[in-house]
Design an enzyme around this catalytic site. Structure first.
Site, PDB file in Angstrom:
ATOM      1  N   GLU A   1    -104.621  46.840 -11.113  1.00 26.83           N
ATOM      2  CA  GLU A   1    -104.208  47.972 -11.950  1.00 26.83           C
ATOM      3  C   GLU A   1    -105.097  48.144 -13.181  1.00 26.83           C
ATOM      4  O   GLU A   1    -105.293  49.253 -13.665  1.00 26.83           O
ATOM      5  CB  GLU A   1    -102.753  47.812 -12.375  1.00 26.83           C
ATOM      6  CG  GLU A   1    -101.747  47.989 -11.242  1.00 26.83           C
ATOM      7  CD  GLU A   1    -101.467  46.707 -10.474  1.00 26.83           C
ATOM      8  OE1 GLU A   1    -102.167  45.699 -10.705  1.00 26.83           O
ATOM      9  OE2 GLU A   1    -100.539  46.703  -9.649  1.00 26.83           O
TER      10      GLU A   1
ATOM     11  N   LYS B   1     -87.162  55.319  -9.878  1.00 23.67           N
ATOM     12  CA  LYS B   1     -87.257  55.715  -8.474  1.00 23.67           C
ATOM     13  C   LYS B   1     -86.220  56.777  -8.098  1.00 23.67           C
ATOM     14  O   LYS B   1     -86.507  57.696  -7.326  1.00 23.67           O
ATOM     15  CB  LYS B   1     -87.077  54.475  -7.597  1.00 23.67           C
ATOM     16  CG  LYS B   1     -87.512  54.677  -6.159  1.00 23.67           C
ATOM     17  CD  LYS B   1     -87.462  53.343  -5.422  1.00 23.67           C
ATOM     18  CE  LYS B   1     -87.848  53.499  -3.967  1.00 23.67           C
ATOM     19  NZ  LYS B   1     -87.705  52.216  -3.264  1.00 23.67           N
TER      20      LYS B   1
ATOM     21  N   MET C   1    -122.014  35.927 -26.692  1.00 25.53           N
ATOM     22  CA  MET C   1    -121.754  36.347 -28.069  1.00 25.53           C
ATOM     23  C   MET C   1    -120.905  35.315 -28.799  1.00 25.53           C
ATOM     24  O   MET C   1    -121.137  35.024 -29.980  1.00 25.53           O
ATOM     25  CB  MET C   1    -121.066  37.716 -28.085  1.00 25.53           C
ATOM     26  CG  MET C   1    -120.901  38.314 -29.467  1.00 25.53           C
ATOM     27  SD  MET C   1    -122.489  38.542 -30.296  1.00 25.53           S
ATOM     28  CE  MET C   1    -122.896  40.225 -29.832  1.00 25.53           C
TER      29      MET C   1
ATOM     30  N   PHE D   1     -85.209  43.611  -9.976  1.00 24.13           N
ATOM     31  CA  PHE D   1     -86.509  43.239  -9.428  1.00 24.13           C
ATOM     32  C   PHE D   1     -87.609  44.185  -9.926  1.00 24.13           C
ATOM     33  O   PHE D   1     -87.481  45.396  -9.846  1.00 24.13           O
ATOM     34  CB  PHE D   1     -86.454  43.263  -7.893  1.00 24.13           C
ATOM     35  CG  PHE D   1     -87.769  42.928  -7.248  1.00 24.13           C
ATOM     36  CD1 PHE D   1     -88.332  41.665  -7.407  1.00 24.13           C
ATOM     37  CD2 PHE D   1     -88.464  43.870  -6.512  1.00 24.13           C
ATOM     38  CE1 PHE D   1     -89.553  41.354  -6.827  1.00 24.13           C
ATOM     39  CE2 PHE D   1     -89.686  43.565  -5.932  1.00 24.13           C
ATOM     40  CZ  PHE D   1     -90.235  42.303  -6.091  1.00 24.13           C
ATOM     41  N   GLN D   2     -88.667  43.619 -10.406  1.00 22.41           N
ATOM     42  CA  GLN D   2     -89.830  44.358 -10.935  1.00 22.41           C
ATOM     43  C   GLN D   2     -89.432  45.389 -11.993  1.00 22.41           C
ATOM     44  O   GLN D   2     -90.037  46.442 -12.108  1.00 22.41           O
ATOM     45  CB  GLN D   2     -90.618  45.016  -9.798  1.00 22.41           C
ATOM     46  CG  GLN D   2     -91.327  43.976  -8.921  1.00 22.41           C
ATOM     47  CD  GLN D   2     -92.384  44.558  -8.004  1.00 22.41           C
ATOM     48  OE1 GLN D   2     -92.291  45.715  -7.597  1.00 22.41           O
ATOM     49  NE2 GLN D   2     -93.397  43.770  -7.680  1.00 22.41           N
TER      50      GLN D   2
END
Lengths: 183, 586
Positions: free
Chosen positions: B65, B177, B486, B127-128
């Protein structure tokens, strides 16, 4: 709709007179939606400003809410905070109000334990002097209500502190700009 | 049983949309070309709508993602138009945070659509389920948690409006959803309703501010224009050129402003700041006027704020009022769109006599040119310099963050806007390669070079698969010093050369790794091979090509202004004495 205000060099000067609760009084007009308060609080917390008091209520138009915030923290950064709040999409406007240009009021309820008539009389005298009201009275306790400018509430509290105060609740200040000023 | 086929009805009556379909239709109406994303349970209805709604939207499945966000970012930086990121709830949404923050810090328009648990499960640790609305508040321009299906088209339009107007930024829409799969019965053309947002006001420039600015500018003897990303976003290239040439005024740019004024122009001083050119920083120290057009005076360019341009008047043009007095207090502030403001300003300013000032700066250019050692192994600068020559400075260059980024900024001179794509504010490692993929999708006919370090590249290298599948001819240049260069530079300079957490021992064979994905791989080990190998890479356009350049391990980037130090304290070579630890900034 009110246009977003531009800061001027005058805004960078520290506010003239901090009143007794916190330094500064801000008013905001915001969308009345879940999460808006979270956005605003993050602006303050990130920059180490403490919100000393906060009053939120629905505006006359129910799509919007009014906020009054009592703020303490570095005055030099306050104009930056105001701009950051104004920048939020959910904020219609955000202003700082100076004591001379606005009416600031708050309400306090103070619960004092009073054993014996003498103490009770003294407490009632103080409350009367400040134009307060007794809102609950039992054999052993009094709840008094004081309202007015924050310094008046503070003064009443200073006198009552010598008695057996068990709880105090303050609404935090609400503000309205005087005359034709916009709150 | 014979009647079975007859009873098979369409799932929905014709024209009946669900929320997700209404949303995708709206995205198509808004002209969205690309959706970058990663599917998942809570986003199922939206992914399905990508299939069921007829549109020209192309979906690109990434491998992470974060990659999706950086691709949308690269697309937006190459075109000025937003792309959409579509991911699922919980971890899917969580993985976008770095990408969203990167876009927010650099004012990049982006729409992030996240799936979410059903509304009645919110707050129940389902969930999630993650409160991505709450999590992302500090890193977005605005965000939404949609609670009514019929609001979807309006909210989508609002998100676009907010993301692309004023000072651009990312806007996240969290769609539960049940909201996305419920029937849509509302108005597809519902008007946007944003009483607290008025970007049109930025085109109304205050006349008095312009007068004040012109007064100071017309009195200047040693003026300097500081061109930032804001000038590029507003499309003020012509006005900027007109202003610079009329005033005979040198122009320095920020990292993100690279290209808004051609760096090959005789008035150009290149980038200023921590690793900017010595002459740009000298100009800041010695000028009597800084005209900042669309830069936010980032700490990387001002160093010690009290010392910045202390001999100069400062005029600050910015679309965002909250940038005024944030880092630097200007003498005159002009709030609004840079192009609109410059148009007004140009009516009020005259030519300036700056010959001796320009001569002085030319002297600095000769005395402190950008250079690098030609001996002692393969240097990153050499590879970048050759790439610049071979592409005539016309390629789109994306970078990660670190030494290679600064050298790319120094040696790849940009002559056009939208061709330099680098994570400035956030400093996000792993940005360069996926951003290059996004830019290549946006500009299929351009040469796109992803300049990466071996550290940053490994953070998002899974997107080689994405580049291969779409046969994108991205040139992936891994400037490999087997170090987090760096950080190592700082440890060498400020921490007694004690290395801690910088040795990237265990790096893979990048060429073999590329080949495992079906990507062409090229190794460069000797300076003498650079040109030939880069030509080979540029000639290959059947898919991505990875160039692994084995570079000097312990080179240092100069010039350098230690963090929080004044611009005058610039180092142009390796210091001979021990340096104090920087305390003014990171």
């Amino acid at each position: 709709m009110a246009t977003k205000r531009k800061i001027t060099t005058a805004d960078k000067k520290p506010a003239p007179r901090p009143d007794l609760i916190g330094g500064h009084t801000l008013s905001m007009y915001v969308n009345n939606e879940p999460g808006v308060l979270m956005r605003i609080c993050q602006v303050f917390a990130r920059r180490a400003y403490n919100i000393d008091s906060l009053v939120v209520s629905q505006g006359r138009d129910p799509r919007f809410s009014r906020l009054t915030l009592g703020i303490s923290g570095d005055p030099a950064g306050l104009s930056q905070i105001i701009m950051q709040c104004t920048k939020l999409i959910d904020v219609i406007h955000c202003f700082e109000h100076m004591p001379q240009d606005a009416v600031v009021r708050e309400l306090a309820m103070i619960k004092v334990m009073v054993k014996g008539g003498e103490k009770r009389t003294e407490v009632l005298q103080i409350v009367e002097h400040f134009g307060g009201k007794t809102v609950d009275l039992t054999e052993s306790s009094i709840i008094v209500r004081i309202e007015g400018a924050s310094d008046k509430v503070d003064a009443a509290m200073r006198l009552l502190v010598t008695y057996d105060i068990v709880e105090t609740v303050r609404t935090g200040k609400v503000v309205m700009a005087r005359g034709e000023g916009i709150t | 049983m014979a009647t079975k086929t007859k009873t098979t009805k369409k799932r929905k009556p014709k024209e009946q949309l669900d929320g997700a379909q209404a949303m995708i239709k709206t995205l198509a109406d808004l002209g969205v070309e690309y959706v970058f994303g990663y599917s998942g349970g809570a986003a199922l209805p939206i992914f399905d709508a990508l299939e069921t709604v007829k549109s020209d939207i192309k979906f690109v499945l990434t491998r992470h993602e974060q990659g999706a966000c950086h691709m949308a970012d690269g697309y937006a930086r190459a075109t000025g138009k937003p792309a959409v990121v579509l991911v699922t709830s919980g971890p899917g949404a969580g993985n976008t945070i770095t990408g969203i923050m990167t876009a927010q810090m650099d004012s990049i328009p982006m729409i992030i659509i996240t799936g979410q648990q059903v509304t009645w499960m919110l707050g129940k640790d389902a969930f999630q389920e993650a409160d991505i609305f709450g999590i992302t508040i500090p890193v977005v321009k605005h965000n939404y948690l949609v609670r009514e299906t019929n609001d979807l088209p309006r909210i989508t339009r609002e998100a676009f409006h907010i993301a692309t107007t004023g000072r651009p930024g990312p806007v996240l829409i969290d769609v539960p959803k049940d909201i996305s799969q419920s029937p849509f019965t509302g108005d597809m053309n519902a008007e946007i309703d944003l009483p607290g947002y008025n970007p049109e006001a930025s085109y109304e420039i205050d006349d008095q501010d312009i007068e004040d600015a012109a007064l100071i500018i017309n009195a200047a003897k040693r003026p300097l224009i500081l061109a930032g990303h804001g000038a590029m976003i507003s499309g003020a290239e012509m006005e900027l050129m007109e202003l610079a040439t009329r005033l005979n005024c040198p122009v320095t740019s920020t990292l993100l402003g690279k290209g808004v004024f051609p760096e090959t122009h005789e008035l150009a001083l290149g980038m200023l700041g921590m690793h900017g050119t010595a002459y740009a920083n000298k100009a800041v120290c010695e000028c009597d006027l800084i005209i900042n057009i669309g830069s936010r005076f980032d700490d990387r360019i001002i160093g010690k704020a009290e010392e910045f341009g202390k001999n100069a008047k400062i005029v600050h043009f910015d679309i965002d009022p909250s940038e005024m007095n944030k880092m630097i207090t200007p003498d005159v502030q002009v709030i609004g769109d840079a192009k609109a403001a410059l148009k007004k300003l140009l009516k009020k300013v005259d030519s300036l006599e700056t010959t001796s000032w320009l001569e002085k700066l030319d002297g600095y250019k000769k005395k402190f040119p950008l250079s690098y050692a030609k001996q002692g192994g393969l240097r990153m600068q050499k590879v970048l310099d050759e790439f610049y020559e071979l592409t005539n400075g016309e390629a789109i260059v994306t970078t990660d963050v670190g030494q290679h980024q600064m050298w790319a900024a120094q040696f790849y001179k940009n002559s056009e806007s939208f061709k330099w794509i680098s994570s400035g504010g956030a400093g996000t490692m792993g940005f360069g390669f996926p951003a290059a993929i996004g830019a290549q999708f946006a500009c299929p006919d351009e040469t796109v070079i992803a300049v990466c370090g071996d550290g940053g590249f490994q953070m998002t290298l899974c997107e080689i698969a994405t580049a291969c599948i779409h046969k994108l001819p991205v040139k992936i240049l891994v400037l490999n010093n087997h170090y987090l260069g760096m950080v190592r530079q700082w440890q060498e300079m400020f921490f007694d050369n004690r290395e801690s957490g910088v040795d990237l021992e265990g790096n893979p064979d990048f060429v073999k790794l590329a080949e495992a994905y079906g990507c062409k791989g090229i190794n460069i080990k000797r300076p003498a091979d650079v040109r030939k190998k880069l030509q080979e890479a540029l000639a290959y356009n059947d898919g991505p090509v990875l160039i692994n350049a084995e570079c000097v391990k312990t080179d240092l980037v100069f010039p350098m202004i230690p963090a929080g130090a004044a611009l005058e304290d610039m180092l142009t070579e390796r210091p001979k004495h021990k340096m104090a630890k920087p305390i003014g900034s990171t």
